[in-house]
Design a protein around this motif. Structure first.
Motif, PDB file in Angstrom:
ATOM      1  N   MET A 114       0.815  -1.205   0.000  1.00  0.00           N
ATOM      2  CA  MET A 114       0.000   0.000   0.000  1.00  0.00           C
ATOM      3  C   MET A 114       0.854   1.262   0.000  1.00  0.00           C
ATOM      4  O   MET A 114       0.440   2.294  -0.531  1.00  0.00           O
ATOM      5  CB  MET A 114      -0.947   0.001   1.201  1.00  0.00           C
ATOM      6  N   ASP A 115       2.030   1.209   0.593  1.00  0.00           N
ATOM      7  CA  ASP A 115       2.906   2.381   0.579  1.00  0.00           C
ATOM      8  C   ASP A 115       3.309   2.745  -0.846  1.00  0.00           C
ATOM      9  O   ASP A 115       3.335   3.923  -1.222  1.00  0.00           O
ATOM     10  CB  ASP A 115       4.163   2.112   1.430  1.00  0.00           C
ATOM     11  N   VAL A 116       3.623   1.716  -1.646  1.00  0.00           N
ATOM     12  CA  VAL A 116       4.002   1.972  -3.029  1.00  0.00           C
ATOM     13  C   VAL A 116       2.781   2.436  -3.826  1.00  0.00           C
ATOM     14  O   VAL A 116       2.866   3.351  -4.647  1.00  0.00           O
ATOM     15  CB  VAL A 116       4.605   0.707  -3.673  1.00  0.00           C
ATOM     16  N   MET A 117       1.634   1.811  -3.574  1.00  0.00           N
ATOM     17  CA  MET A 117       0.412   2.205  -4.276  1.00  0.00           C
ATOM     18  C   MET A 117       0.031   3.649  -3.948  1.00  0.00           C
ATOM     19  O   MET A 117      -0.435   4.392  -4.818  1.00  0.00           O
ATOM     20  CB  MET A 117      -0.739   1.264  -3.906  1.00  0.00           C
ATOM     21  N   LYS A 118       0.239   4.043  -2.689  1.00  0.00           N
ATOM     22  CA  LYS A 118      -0.091   5.419  -2.300  1.00  0.00           C
ATOM     23  C   LYS A 118       0.785   6.419  -3.048  1.00  0.00           C
ATOM     24  O   LYS A 118       0.335   7.507  -3.403  1.00  0.00           O
ATOM     25  CB  LYS A 118       0.061   5.610  -0.796  1.00  0.00           C
ATOM     26  N   THR A 119       2.021   6.030  -3.310  1.00  0.00           N
ATOM     27  CA  THR A 119       2.905   6.897  -4.089  1.00  0.00           C
ATOM     28  C   THR A 119       2.343   7.108  -5.490  1.00  0.00           C
ATOM     29  O   THR A 119       2.330   8.230  -6.018  1.00  0.00           O
ATOM     30  CB  THR A 119       4.315   6.288  -4.169  1.00  0.00           C
ATOM     31  N   VAL A 120       1.868   6.019  -6.096  1.00  0.00           N
ATOM     32  CA  VAL A 120       1.241   6.117  -7.422  1.00  0.00           C
ATOM     33  C   VAL A 120      -0.015   6.977  -7.348  1.00  0.00           C
ATOM     34  O   VAL A 120      -0.254   7.847  -8.190  1.00  0.00           O
ATOM     35  CB  VAL A 120       0.901   4.716  -7.963  1.00  0.00           C
ATOM     36  N   TRP A 121      -0.815   6.742  -6.320  1.00  0.00           N
ATOM     37  CA  TRP A 121      -2.065   7.490  -6.124  1.00  0.00           C
ATOM     38  C   TRP A 121      -1.792   8.982  -5.971  1.00  0.00           C
ATOM     39  O   TRP A 121      -2.432   9.820  -6.605  1.00  0.00           O
ATOM     40  CB  TRP A 121      -2.782   6.949  -4.893  1.00  0.00           C
ATOM     41  N   ASP A 122      -0.834   9.331  -5.116  1.00  0.00           N
ATOM     42  CA  ASP A 122      -0.511  10.736  -4.881  1.00  0.00           C
ATOM     43  C   ASP A 122       0.007  11.419  -6.142  1.00  0.00           C
ATOM     44  O   ASP A 122      -0.161  12.629  -6.324  1.00  0.00           O
ATOM     45  CB  ASP A 122       0.532  10.865  -3.765  1.00  0.00           C
ATOM     46  N   MET A 123       0.634  10.640  -7.014  1.00  0.00           N
ATOM     47  CA  MET A 123       1.176  11.190  -8.249  1.00  0.00           C
ATOM     48  C   MET A 123       0.071  11.521  -9.254  1.00  0.00           C
ATOM     49  O   MET A 123       0.177  12.463 -10.037  1.00  0.00           O
ATOM     50  CB  MET A 123       2.150  10.190  -8.868  1.00  0.00           C
ATOM     51  N   THR A 124      -1.021  10.760  -9.222  1.00  0.00           N
ATOM     52  CA  THR A 124      -2.065  10.930 -10.240  1.00  0.00           C
ATOM     53  C   THR A 124      -3.257  11.734  -9.763  1.00  0.00           C
ATOM     54  O   THR A 124      -3.845  12.497 -10.521  1.00  0.00           O
ATOM     55  CB  THR A 124      -2.560   9.562 -10.723  1.00  0.00           C
ATOM     56  N   ARG A 125      -3.652  11.599  -8.496  1.00  0.00           N
ATOM     57  CA  ARG A 125      -4.882  12.233  -8.034  1.00  0.00           C
ATOM     58  C   ARG A 125      -4.892  13.753  -8.133  1.00  0.00           C
ATOM     59  O   ARG A 125      -5.924  14.345  -8.425  1.00  0.00           O
ATOM     60  CB  ARG A 125      -5.196  11.832  -6.585  1.00  0.00           C
ATOM     61  N   PRO A 126      -3.779  14.460  -7.870  1.00  0.00           N
ATOM     62  CA  PRO A 126      -3.840  15.922  -7.975  1.00  0.00           C
ATOM     63  C   PRO A 126      -4.241  16.426  -9.349  1.00  0.00           C
ATOM     64  O   PRO A 126      -4.660  17.556  -9.501  1.00  0.00           O
ATOM     65  CB  PRO A 126      -2.398  16.357  -7.632  1.00  0.00           C
TER      66      PRO A 126
END
Length: 491
Positions: A114-126
């Motif tokens: 989930m830590d790695v997935m959150k990095t991906v998420w934070d990169m795309t959601r903004p």
């Protein structure tokens, strides 16, 4: 009048349907404490006489409050206010939900992926934006035949209860699988039978199932650079290591991938229209990829997400149709051709993988909505889908041309875009003096859903660009949107 009725508070009804207002007034008296727990309610006949309303209105309100848990009936005794009011229970649960979390619960019990997935998420959601002009990934929503779809829905709904199906069929509605099989064989050159087709809730579920069935923690997966961020998140979720493989006008550079990541277990590619740059995987690269995958027992996930949006000639044959060793998992989607909320897609899987994918699909969500499957089956088999594709393809060709001409006319010093023979967005390469984040900020000021190219990159891009979707807008709307963007740069 009985003592219970004589002491019963007056009910003041507001304007509106009498039975509804009686229900609301009685409920309000219970909630504000005028009628306390255990208090007996006068009979329906008595309340009817007291308030000069019909007994049916009283019965309707009382029965509704009994159903909702505010009142209870005791056989041979009457109707009473319950000891525990539903709203009080809801309030207690709400308070408990909003309690501060345990200070010791700091996320250590989560899956480490989930830590790695959150990095991906934070990169795309903004960079996400709903209901904005030029959002990417949205098809010609204005051209969808809603009235026709409604008529099909009405006809099928009337027949719905007589439909003969197996509710536990995880592969999907068989007539739809047969219709899709025939369609992709004739239009995309896919080599399959309906037994190899699995109906899914869109491409994202297809990628997740492939990751679940075929990958283990630490397995390497090729992904175009830049590439689809949804695939990056799905593969990361199972602990796979995603390796970026450079792409150019001829699609994914297969020789680069073999040289740098020869131990990959899966290759994710969009050979007909690479996302997001739009290149088409050349025939030589296709054959090299198939040969290498066959020799090394690698899987290829072919995301054919918008092959139908091809404006010059017929769609290119699917990679799956060239595969002689059954190493390709082929994914198709309908959302871009239909409308964004239409979450139906499909997989064509090698025969020896059907059972595994079927099990994974079943335990993911049992089955996909059958009503939508039945409608889509009729939409395809009756020829409506093919006609819709032709209409959309013609409109998108025109809309792409209008957008590129508008950019050339109004934003020549800011960005450059050139036509593509497929796709529903354009890649706008920025002039050196303009920063990607600055241009995106200007787009947001005028309500444009532009996306930065960096969103889809695992490594910093050598050139900066933004993506603009055009398919969902009329030519006039496209020109107006580009003009607004040009105006803000001149302010």
């Amino acid at each position: 009048m009985k003592k219970n009725a004589a002491s019963f508070p007056s009910l003041l009804l507001k304007k509106g349907k009498i039975k509804e207002q009686f229900y609301l007034a009685l409920k309000e008296m219970i909630l504000n404490g005028q009628l306390k727990s255990g208090r007996k309610i006068p009979s329906s006949r008595t309340l009817s006489e007291m308030m000069s309303i019909s007994r049916n209105s009283v019965l309707s309100g009382v029965e509704r409050l009994v159903d909702e848990g505010y009142l209870m009936t005791k056989s041979g005794s009457g109707t009473y206010v319950t000891n525990t009011i539903p709203d009080e229970v809801i309030q207690i649960k709400s308070i408990s939900v909003h309690k501060k979390p345990d200070s010791e619960n700091n996320g250590n019990d989560l899956n480490p992926h989930m830590d790695v997935m959150k990095t991906v998420w934070d990169m795309t959601r903004p960079h996400s934006g709903n209901n904005m002009l030029f959002n990417i990934g949205v098809g010609c929503v204005d051209l969808f035949p809603y009235e026709l779809w409604g008529r099909l829905l009405g006809r099928i709904w009337r027949q719905f209860r007589h439909q003969d199906w197996d509710l536990n069929e995880a592969l999907g509605y068989k007539p739809l699988r047969s219709a899709i099989c025939e369609y992709v064989r004739t239009t995309r050159g896919v080599n399959c039978s309906d037994k190899q087709i699995i109906i899914l809730n869109g491409t994202q579920q297809a990628i997740n199932l492939a990751a679940q069935v075929l990958l283990q923690k630490g397995d390497e997966v090729w992904l175009d650079e830049p590439g689809y961020d949804g695939a990056l998140g799905a593969f990361t979720s199972v602990g796979a290591t995603v390796r970026p493989v450079v792409s150019d006008k001829d699609g994914m550079d297969i020789s680069y991938g073999i040289k740098h990541w020869p131990s990959a277990k899966m290759i994710f590619t969009s050979p007909s229209h690479q996302f997001p740059l739009g290149g088409t995987l050349s025939l030589s690269r296709r054959m090299a990829l198939l040969d290498w995958a066959s020799e090394n027992k690698m899987w290829i996930f072919e995301d054919d997400y918008n092959s139908e949006f091809r404006y010059t000639g017929q769609p290119i044959q699917a990679l799956q149709g060239l595969d002689k060793q059954q190493r390709v998992i082929y994914a198709g989607s309908f959302s871009k051709m239909m409308f964004p909320g239409f979450n139906l897609g499909f997989l064509v899987v090698p025969e020896n993988l059907v059972e595994s994918f079927k099990i994974a699909k079943y335990y993911a969500d049992t089955r996909t909505s059958y009503l939508e499957q039945i409608i889509l089956s009729s939409f395809i088999s009756e020829g409506h889908y093919a006609r819709h594709v032709r209409r959309v393809r013609k409109a998108c060709y025109e809309r792409q041309r209008v957008m590129i001409e508008a950019i050339q006319l109004h934003l020549p010093e800011i960005m450059f875009a050139k036509p593509s023979d497929s796709g529903i967005h354009v890649v706008c390469w920025l002039s050196e003096e303009f920063d990607e984040s600055y241009v995106i900020d200007q787009c947001r000021k005028v309500g444009l859903g532009a996306q930065p190219l960096s969103r889809y990159c695992q490594t910093p891009p050598t050139s900066q660009a933004i993506l603009l979707g055009f398919a969902a807008h009329s030519p006039a709307e496209i020109v107006d949107g580009i003009k607004k963007l040009a105006q803000i740069f001149t302010c």
